[in-house]
Design a protein around this motif. Sequence first.
Motif, PDB file in Angstrom:
ATOM      1  N   GLN A  60       1.129  -1.295   0.134  1.00 38.47           N
ATOM      2  CA  GLN A  60      -0.063  -0.046   0.180  1.00 38.47           C
ATOM      3  C   GLN A  60       0.861   1.403  -0.062  1.00 38.47           C
ATOM      4  O   GLN A  60       1.063   2.173  -0.619  1.00 38.47           O
ATOM      5  CB  GLN A  60      -1.075   0.072   1.106  1.00 38.47           C
ATOM      6  CG  GLN A  60      -1.458  -1.136   0.839  1.00 38.47           C
ATOM      7  CD  GLN A  60      -2.656  -1.470   2.506  1.00 38.47           C
ATOM      8  OE1 GLN A  60      -2.426  -0.705   3.461  1.00 38.47           O
ATOM      9  NE2 GLN A  60      -3.990  -1.496   2.484  1.00 38.47           N
ATOM     10  N   LEU A  61       1.977   1.043   0.221  1.00 42.17           N
ATOM     11  CA  LEU A  61       2.947   2.793   0.999  1.00 42.17           C
ATOM     12  C   LEU A  61       3.470   2.162  -1.031  1.00 42.17           C
ATOM     13  O   LEU A  61       3.664   3.605  -0.892  1.00 42.17           O
ATOM     14  CB  LEU A  61       3.405   2.201   2.163  1.00 42.17           C
ATOM     15  CG  LEU A  61       3.451   2.269   3.190  1.00 42.17           C
ATOM     16  CD1 LEU A  61       4.655   2.099   4.036  1.00 42.17           C
ATOM     17  CD2 LEU A  61       3.106   3.332   3.510  1.00 42.17           C
TER      18      LEU A  61
ATOM     19  N   ARG B  22       2.287   1.450  -2.940  1.00 46.53           N
ATOM     20  CA  ARG B  22       1.489   2.120  -4.860  1.00 46.53           C
ATOM     21  C   ARG B  22       1.578   3.623  -3.934  1.00 46.53           C
ATOM     22  O   ARG B  22       1.203   4.312  -5.910  1.00 46.53           O
ATOM     23  CB  ARG B  22       0.396   1.505  -4.225  1.00 46.53           C
ATOM     24  CG  ARG B  22       0.315   0.054  -4.876  1.00 46.53           C
ATOM     25  CD  ARG B  22      -1.859  -0.647  -4.943  1.00 46.53           C
ATOM     26  NE  ARG B  22      -2.265  -0.221  -3.938  1.00 46.53           N
ATOM     27  CZ  ARG B  22      -2.240  -1.947  -2.915  1.00 46.53           C
ATOM     28  NH1 ARG B  22      -1.709  -2.322  -3.326  1.00 46.53           N
ATOM     29  NH2 ARG B  22      -2.343  -1.982  -1.507  1.00 46.53           N
ATOM     30  N   SER B  23       0.656   3.570  -2.894  1.00 49.43           N
ATOM     31  CA  SER B  23       1.518   5.609  -2.164  1.00 49.43           C
ATOM     32  C   SER B  23       2.398   6.183  -3.494  1.00 49.43           C
ATOM     33  O   SER B  23       2.369   7.441  -4.009  1.00 49.43           O
ATOM     34  CB  SER B  23       1.184   5.606  -1.102  1.00 49.43           C
ATOM     35  OG  SER B  23      -0.466   5.362  -0.936  1.00 49.43           O
ATOM     36  N   ARG B  24       3.339   5.421  -2.891  1.00 50.56           N
ATOM     37  CA  ARG B  24       5.119   6.090  -3.187  1.00 50.56           C
ATOM     38  C   ARG B  24       4.873   5.788  -5.032  1.00 50.56           C
ATOM     39  O   ARG B  24       5.575   6.959  -5.649  1.00 50.56           O
ATOM     40  CB  ARG B  24       5.828   4.943  -3.131  1.00 50.56           C
ATOM     41  CG  ARG B  24       7.513   5.435  -3.218  1.00 50.56           C
ATOM     42  CD  ARG B  24       8.486   4.949  -2.990  1.00 50.56           C
ATOM     43  NE  ARG B  24       8.485   3.357  -2.710  1.00 50.56           N
ATOM     44  CZ  ARG B  24       7.819   3.028  -1.461  1.00 50.56           C
ATOM     45  NH1 ARG B  24       7.444   3.713  -0.426  1.00 50.56           N
ATOM     46  NH2 ARG B  24       7.913   1.764  -2.213  1.00 50.56           N
TER      47      ARG B  24
ATOM     48  N   ARG C 200       2.358   6.464  -7.207  1.00 57.86           N
ATOM     49  CA  ARG C 200       1.325   8.123  -7.524  1.00 57.86           C
ATOM     50  C   ARG C 200       1.955   8.668  -7.960  1.00 57.86           C
ATOM     51  O   ARG C 200       2.717   9.928  -8.388  1.00 57.86           O
ATOM     52  CB  ARG C 200      -0.212   7.964  -6.891  1.00 57.86           C
ATOM     53  CG  ARG C 200      -0.631   6.432  -6.700  1.00 57.86           C
ATOM     54  CD  ARG C 200      -2.256   6.659  -6.657  1.00 57.86           C
ATOM     55  NE  ARG C 200      -2.762   7.027  -4.982  1.00 57.86           N
ATOM     56  CZ  ARG C 200      -2.454   5.694  -4.572  1.00 57.86           C
ATOM     57  NH1 ARG C 200      -2.865   4.195  -4.948  1.00 57.86           N
ATOM     58  NH2 ARG C 200      -2.687   5.539  -3.172  1.00 57.86           N
TER      59      ARG C 200
END
Length: 501
Positions: free
Chosen positions: A272-273, A275-277, A279
Amino acid sequence: MAADQPTLRTLLRRRDLGLHLVSTDEELPAESLERPLRWVHSSDLADPTPFLAEDLALLTTGTQFDDTADIDAYVARLADRGVLGLGFGTDVYRAGVPDELVTACAARGMPLFEVPYRTPFIAVARAHSEAIAAQVYARRSWALDAQRALALAALRPHGLDAILTELARRLGVWTGMFDAAGSLMHGHPRDAIGPASLERLADRVGDVLTRGLETGQSLTLDDRTFMLFTVGRGGNLRGVIALASDTLDPEARSVVTSVIAMAGLALEQSEQLARSRRRLHAQLLRSLLADDPTLPRRVLGSLPPAPIVVAVAGDAPAGPLADWWERHRVEHGTAVFLAESDDGVTMCVSASDEELLDEAAERFGIRIGVSAPETYAAFSRAHAQAQTALRQQSAAGTARYADAVGTSILAALATDEARLVAESRLAPLREHDLQTGGQLETSVRVWLEHDARAEAAAESLGVHRHTLRSRITQAGGLLGIDLSSFPARAELWALLQTARD
């Protein structure tokens, strides 16, 4: 890791039972007294084997041994059935242990022990039952203690590494964690497995991940057995936990199952981290494509030192690829910028680290287009170069723009749309040759290859120069162009080079 189960030696060591081993060490095979003992049974039947299970000790008083009994055959049947030891109750029906029984057991390597008159058979069975219960309790207590230790380890910094280290200590075996790309993330003890074995193990792990297997499996490398457990769901495997062990009892397996769940949760949070990174990096890529590295430098703190090369990977697994680059950053200090976009996965590294792109292409079996060295002020141009090189790479591997520009401009312009236009324009010429068996297309191609010099082209074709001139005029008429002019000849050459043969 198998649990230490009660054995025949464990039973013989019980002083309260007063059991005495009649067999000598020379008569018994090695480890014959160390095999796990499943149960203790008693019988005076001449042939009790139909009612016996494997891996038990049999107790008898010898009432079945009359003058006609074949004691050697009796012991042979017990050995064939898998009986681990024979206990003889003395002074019940016979005084002492029969010599024939001693001889038969020695011949078969069957441990023979004496049960004194004061010790009931049921006391022997109960003692073994208590030993089994104590062993089960000890294993369950071990599992509970291990679960508590793992829960505490999960709260430490780098919780996943701490969990795996604690698991290795509790099981007493080497434990390794491989990521979704099949690369070792963590191993404890660190030097317990040699580099060659680790490389072969990583290959097998990669195969497991590629096939998407979810169940545990065992494999043997260099006389060493490993158990593999996948982390994650089929189609979305996060990695593999490997144990240098050939078996696990139920308690140890339950502990490993807990670790698999913890690892899955930790990796899901990391994903999840990530994926945020990714983006965020996708937004920063837009700034770089505007040839402005100011915002990415402010957000990330730094970028790979210039001069840089920009690479674009087609159909690349962004997550595993990012993990692979992250390991290089941690282990070797390699600076890299990676971002996803509609064009694929964009990677930016210093020109001095360019060879790592070849390694990435081979590791993941992907196509990568690589730009020429540029500055950040020309990032957009480098990105376009990488895309151009990628379009010319049909198989897994790297294609460099510097090699691509070494070909003709016509090859660079030979898109599918251009080929369609070229084939449509040449259709009248090809239709004529197909219907008449003529050689107009071949003739104009050879003529143009000889710089439109009729005599040299005619000699190459083996025809008269007037015949060739007639063919050129006919071809121009079919195509609707005047081949006496250079622009028309240049266009026809471009059509011939672009169209499929």
